[in-house]
Design a protein around this motif. Sequence first.
Motif, PDB file in Angstrom:
ATOM      1  N   ASN A  64      -4.723  18.453   1.058  1.00  0.00           N
ATOM      2  CA  ASN A  64      -6.034  19.097   1.007  1.00  0.00           C
ATOM      3  C   ASN A  64      -7.178  18.113   1.240  1.00  0.00           C
ATOM      4  O   ASN A  64      -8.233  18.489   1.754  1.00  0.00           O
ATOM      5  CB  ASN A  64      -6.201  19.872  -0.299  1.00  0.00           C
ATOM      6  CG  ASN A  64      -5.428  21.183  -0.249  1.00  0.00           C
ATOM      7  OD1 ASN A  64      -5.815  22.106   0.460  1.00  0.00           O
ATOM      8  ND2 ASN A  64      -4.300  21.262  -0.950  1.00  0.00           N
ATOM      9  N   TYR A  67      -7.237  18.117   4.769  1.00  0.00           N
ATOM     10  CA  TYR A  67      -7.864  19.363   5.243  1.00  0.00           C
ATOM     11  C   TYR A  67      -9.384  19.170   5.320  1.00  0.00           C
ATOM     12  O   TYR A  67     -10.015  19.509   6.329  1.00  0.00           O
ATOM     13  CB  TYR A  67      -7.483  20.491   4.280  1.00  0.00           C
ATOM     14  CG  TYR A  67      -7.909  21.886   4.672  1.00  0.00           C
ATOM     15  CD1 TYR A  67      -8.043  22.264   6.002  1.00  0.00           C
ATOM     16  CD2 TYR A  67      -8.161  22.843   3.693  1.00  0.00           C
ATOM     17  CE1 TYR A  67      -8.424  23.559   6.336  1.00  0.00           C
ATOM     18  CE2 TYR A  67      -8.530  24.142   4.011  1.00  0.00           C
ATOM     19  CZ  TYR A  67      -8.668  24.486   5.333  1.00  0.00           C
ATOM     20  OH  TYR A  67      -9.045  25.765   5.660  1.00  0.00           O
ATOM     21  N   TYR A  94      -2.928  26.455   5.923  1.00  0.00           N
ATOM     22  CA  TYR A  94      -4.393  26.545   6.018  1.00  0.00           C
ATOM     23  C   TYR A  94      -4.912  25.740   7.206  1.00  0.00           C
ATOM     24  O   TYR A  94      -5.801  26.180   7.932  1.00  0.00           O
ATOM     25  CB  TYR A  94      -5.055  26.019   4.732  1.00  0.00           C
ATOM     26  CG  TYR A  94      -5.211  27.057   3.650  1.00  0.00           C
ATOM     27  CD1 TYR A  94      -4.115  27.594   2.994  1.00  0.00           C
ATOM     28  CD2 TYR A  94      -6.474  27.505   3.271  1.00  0.00           C
ATOM     29  CE1 TYR A  94      -4.257  28.540   2.001  1.00  0.00           C
ATOM     30  CE2 TYR A  94      -6.629  28.456   2.269  1.00  0.00           C
ATOM     31  CZ  TYR A  94      -5.524  28.971   1.637  1.00  0.00           C
ATOM     32  OH  TYR A  94      -5.677  29.905   0.654  1.00  0.00           O
ATOM     33  N   ILE A 216     -15.372  26.007   8.472  1.00  0.00           N
ATOM     34  CA  ILE A 216     -13.933  25.796   8.580  1.00  0.00           C
ATOM     35  C   ILE A 216     -13.277  26.788   7.632  1.00  0.00           C
ATOM     36  O   ILE A 216     -13.456  26.712   6.417  1.00  0.00           O
ATOM     37  CB  ILE A 216     -13.558  24.356   8.157  1.00  0.00           C
ATOM     38  CG1 ILE A 216     -14.302  23.309   8.992  1.00  0.00           C
ATOM     39  CG2 ILE A 216     -12.048  24.164   8.202  1.00  0.00           C
ATOM     40  CD1 ILE A 216     -13.963  23.274  10.450  1.00  0.00           C
ATOM     41  N   THR A 217     -12.540  27.717   8.178  1.00  0.00           N
ATOM     42  CA  THR A 217     -11.946  28.736   7.312  1.00  0.00           C
ATOM     43  C   THR A 217     -10.714  29.337   7.962  1.00  0.00           C
ATOM     44  O   THR A 217     -10.541  29.258   9.183  1.00  0.00           O
ATOM     45  CB  THR A 217     -12.962  29.856   6.986  1.00  0.00           C
ATOM     46  OG1 THR A 217     -12.353  30.795   6.105  1.00  0.00           O
ATOM     47  CG2 THR A 217     -13.437  30.583   8.231  1.00  0.00           C
TER      48      THR A 217
ATOM     49  N   VAL B  61     -11.210  29.926  -3.506  1.00  0.00           N
ATOM     50  CA  VAL B  61     -10.638  31.262  -3.409  1.00  0.00           C
ATOM     51  C   VAL B  61     -10.967  31.948  -4.724  1.00  0.00           C
ATOM     52  O   VAL B  61     -10.671  31.450  -5.799  1.00  0.00           O
ATOM     53  CB  VAL B  61      -9.118  31.216  -3.164  1.00  0.00           C
ATOM     54  CG1 VAL B  61      -8.539  32.627  -3.182  1.00  0.00           C
ATOM     55  CG2 VAL B  61      -8.825  30.549  -1.831  1.00  0.00           C
ATOM     56  N   VAL B  65     -15.436  33.394  -2.280  1.00  0.00           N
ATOM     57  CA  VAL B  65     -14.761  32.854  -1.090  1.00  0.00           C
ATOM     58  C   VAL B  65     -15.643  32.956   0.151  1.00  0.00           C
ATOM     59  O   VAL B  65     -15.608  32.091   1.020  1.00  0.00           O
ATOM     60  CB  VAL B  65     -13.388  33.544  -0.873  1.00  0.00           C
ATOM     61  CG1 VAL B  65     -13.535  35.043  -0.696  1.00  0.00           C
ATOM     62  CG2 VAL B  65     -12.649  32.975   0.319  1.00  0.00           C
ATOM     63  N   GLU B  77     -13.886  26.198   3.762  1.00  0.00           N
ATOM     64  CA  GLU B  77     -13.252  27.116   2.803  1.00  0.00           C
ATOM     65  C   GLU B  77     -11.898  26.539   2.388  1.00  0.00           C
ATOM     66  O   GLU B  77     -11.010  26.379   3.218  1.00  0.00           O
ATOM     67  CB  GLU B  77     -13.098  28.498   3.465  1.00  0.00           C
ATOM     68  CG  GLU B  77     -13.018  29.639   2.470  1.00  0.00           C
ATOM     69  CD  GLU B  77     -11.724  29.634   1.685  1.00  0.00           C
ATOM     70  OE1 GLU B  77     -11.783  29.523   0.448  1.00  0.00           O
ATOM     71  OE2 GLU B  77     -10.663  29.718   2.319  1.00  0.00           O
ATOM     72  N   ALA B  78     -11.740  26.236   1.099  1.00  0.00           N
ATOM     73  CA  ALA B  78     -10.525  25.564   0.616  1.00  0.00           C
ATOM     74  C   ALA B  78      -9.477  26.573   0.157  1.00  0.00           C
ATOM     75  O   ALA B  78      -9.762  27.748  -0.021  1.00  0.00           O
ATOM     76  CB  ALA B  78     -10.890  24.643  -0.543  1.00  0.00           C
ATOM     77  N   ALA B  79      -8.267  26.090  -0.060  1.00  0.00           N
ATOM     78  CA  ALA B  79      -7.228  26.922  -0.685  1.00  0.00           C
ATOM     79  C   ALA B  79      -7.525  27.019  -2.190  1.00  0.00           C
ATOM     80  O   ALA B  79      -8.313  26.253  -2.744  1.00  0.00           O
ATOM     81  CB  ALA B  79      -5.853  26.307  -0.447  1.00  0.00           C
ATOM     82  N   HIS B  80      -6.875  27.969  -2.847  1.00  0.00           N
ATOM     83  CA  HIS B  80      -7.139  28.255  -4.264  1.00  0.00           C
ATOM     84  C   HIS B  80      -6.935  27.001  -5.125  1.00  0.00           C
ATOM     85  O   HIS B  80      -5.814  26.495  -5.242  1.00  0.00           O
ATOM     86  CB  HIS B  80      -6.182  29.370  -4.699  1.00  0.00           C
ATOM     87  CG  HIS B  80      -6.540  30.040  -5.991  1.00  0.00           C
ATOM     88  ND1 HIS B  80      -7.804  30.038  -6.534  1.00  0.00           N
ATOM     89  CD2 HIS B  80      -5.775  30.777  -6.844  1.00  0.00           C
ATOM     90  CE1 HIS B  80      -7.805  30.728  -7.670  1.00  0.00           C
ATOM     91  NE2 HIS B  80      -6.580  31.184  -7.883  1.00  0.00           N
ATOM     92  N   ARG B  82      -8.087  23.977  -4.636  1.00  0.00           N
ATOM     93  CA  ARG B  82      -8.025  22.669  -3.970  1.00  0.00           C
ATOM     94  C   ARG B  82      -9.380  22.146  -3.518  1.00  0.00           C
ATOM     95  O   ARG B  82      -9.437  21.105  -2.842  1.00  0.00           O
ATOM     96  CB  ARG B  82      -7.079  22.721  -2.765  1.00  0.00           C
ATOM     97  CG  ARG B  82      -5.769  23.424  -3.009  1.00  0.00           C
ATOM     98  CD  ARG B  82      -4.958  22.841  -4.136  1.00  0.00           C
ATOM     99  NE  ARG B  82      -3.841  23.718  -4.456  1.00  0.00           N
ATOM    100  CZ  ARG B  82      -3.294  23.837  -5.642  1.00  0.00           C
ATOM    101  NH1 ARG B  82      -3.738  23.127  -6.671  1.00  0.00           N
ATOM    102  NH2 ARG B  82      -2.282  24.657  -5.836  1.00  0.00           N
TER     103      ARG B  82
END
Lengths: 360, 255
Positions: A64, A67, A94, A216-217, B61, B65, B77-80, B82
């Motif tokens: 991440n 990311y 992702y 960024i999504t 998330v 979001v 936009e990050a993962a839940h 992170r």
Amino acid sequence: MSELRLMKGNEAIAEAAIRYGVDGYFGYPITPQSEVMETLMELRPWETTGMVVLQAESEIASINMMYGGAGCGKKVMTSSSSPGISLMQEGLSYLAGAELPCVVVNVVRGGPGLGTIQPAQSDYSQAVNGGGHGDYNLIVLAPSSVQEMADFVELAFELAFKYRNPALILSDGMIGQMMEKVELKAQKDRMSDQELAEKYPWATTGKPSSRERNIITSVELDPYAFERFNHKVQAKYKQMHKEDVRFEQFQCEDAEYLLVAYGSSARICQKSVQLLREKGIKAGLLRPITLFPFPGVELDKLAGQVKGMLAVELSAGQLVRDVRLAVNGKVPVEHFGRMGGVIHSPEEVVEALEKNFLKG
Amino acid sequence: MALEVKDIIKPENLVYAKTKLLTERMMHYCPGCTHGVVNKLIAEVIDELNIQEDTIGVTPVGCSVLLYNYIEIDWHEAAHGRAPAVGTGIKRLRPDKYVFTYQGDGDLAAIGTAETIHACNRGENILMVFINNGIYGMTGGQMAPTTLEGMKASTCPFGRDVEHDGRPLNMTSIVATLPGTCYVTRQAAHTAPAVRKLKKSLRKAFENQKNKKGTSFIEVVGTCSSGWKMNPVQSNKWMEANMFPIYPLGDIKDV
Ligand SMILES: Cc1ncc(C[n+]2csc(CCOP(=O)(O)OP(=O)(O)O)c2C)c(N)n1
Ligand code: SF4
Ligand SMILES: [Mg+2]
């Protein structure tokens, strides 16, 4: 200036990363790849090229962090081994969903579970099928020498940026740990932030009044829009199959039997081809270099020439499925492999080919 | 002569205007939701500090979001859970930018616990905004790590039983003990004075980042009318009576 050195595959990855001008490395220790981050920390590239190196609290964090860095248009990479790569799968999904380039190195060890720290090729299916959730693929490169460990860092980044898609270098404990002569390329400059903003207009570089904001999504709640997005991603994979399939052939011109193997297994199979030829059996070897995109067209061509194919891999039979799909029943395709960290000998491969195709 | 609307709408009469950093998109939050207020305040502060070109936000998330639809800056936009790791990656590679994460309690204090603690412990030079509404709003009102004892949620329909579910987690107190945090505060956004204080905190946090002081952490105790199954007015009252005693407002750390 380029330089000749004797080093481990893992060390070569680190050296090549600095010299290529990678912007950031984020990692977490795991055998048999810890030398990558150890080498980087010893070389302290933040004092020379400005490359960031950070030990994360987990592989979930390292992917991440990548990311975030990849979203900024930076060249970011990580390395790990099988259990750590499993933890990165959500992040990779992702990254693929947000269409970001990055490079991940998997120095594979035997599984399942905590398994063994000995080499294996049992992460093939995970690697070539995306690995996480959703319809996506990684670009997968399989080095079979320390030289290729170094060279594929650059190749992986070039392809990752060409397609805006994560790339995976699928190595194993054998290539990571063994020492060989390697030619390291001359130091390249890292891209400046200004250059980057011009070259990658999609990156989060801070919104100037001259452009719309960059986001960024990987979220898209409109199913029709998201289907269009998925088609776009699939089109990239088609293009990869047209333009970027790489493989190596060894004595295939007159081959009647074909070994198909990648990475460390392909090295062993070169010797097996030699032993088979000494016995009067016309064997050849096809070594896929890109596992995704897979050289299926080439295998299909060879299917018109050979009497049988043997997929040789350090796993229960994962590569063999792709070979079977490629030749679609035209020739018999059999599998030979050892598991759990056991490495086959060239003689075992000879025996397996004879047993499957020449006896009874 | 009677005053007409056109006589009133004049620049010299302007007392309040929507910041130009807020987009024209209609917010998707439920009426009375704390998220909308805090989104707006962040936009105002970025505008007032004139750092639009130099700010990158990280969304979580959770119900926020889609926050990237509302403020005119670059977003990731990050993962839940992170977001602190994503924010770390951005800040390490672009130390010249202001970076902030915006996260709910499930995101920051459950699934992202490790990322939160380690980003704060490393003292990542970022701002973390933590919206504590004591519930998982987005997924339909399940129990959060911050859900109060006895409070009902869809996965603790008879109220949180601390013997079974554990006690509410006070993440803000935890991160205040870490050496990397420079500013840890708990605020709210339900009254005009609360909003003014929160805005001051946000401004201070961005200034801390400019001065490379470490991690600034702002908890906003908020409501989730839909998840709590109350109207917005009842929610605010319930929050004051029940949330504030467990999550008391004020600065916890300021170095
Ligand atoms: C890995 C993963 N697990 C679970 C979810 C489902 N999920 C989405 S939002 C959410 C909880 C959000 O709650 P909170 O962080 O408190 O935000 P709020 O909506 O209350 O603002 C969950 C569990 C997910 N998207 N990803
Ligand atoms: S569900 Fe709760 S947190 Fe989500 S928008 Fe509605 S009120 Fe806000
Ligand atoms: Mg919540």
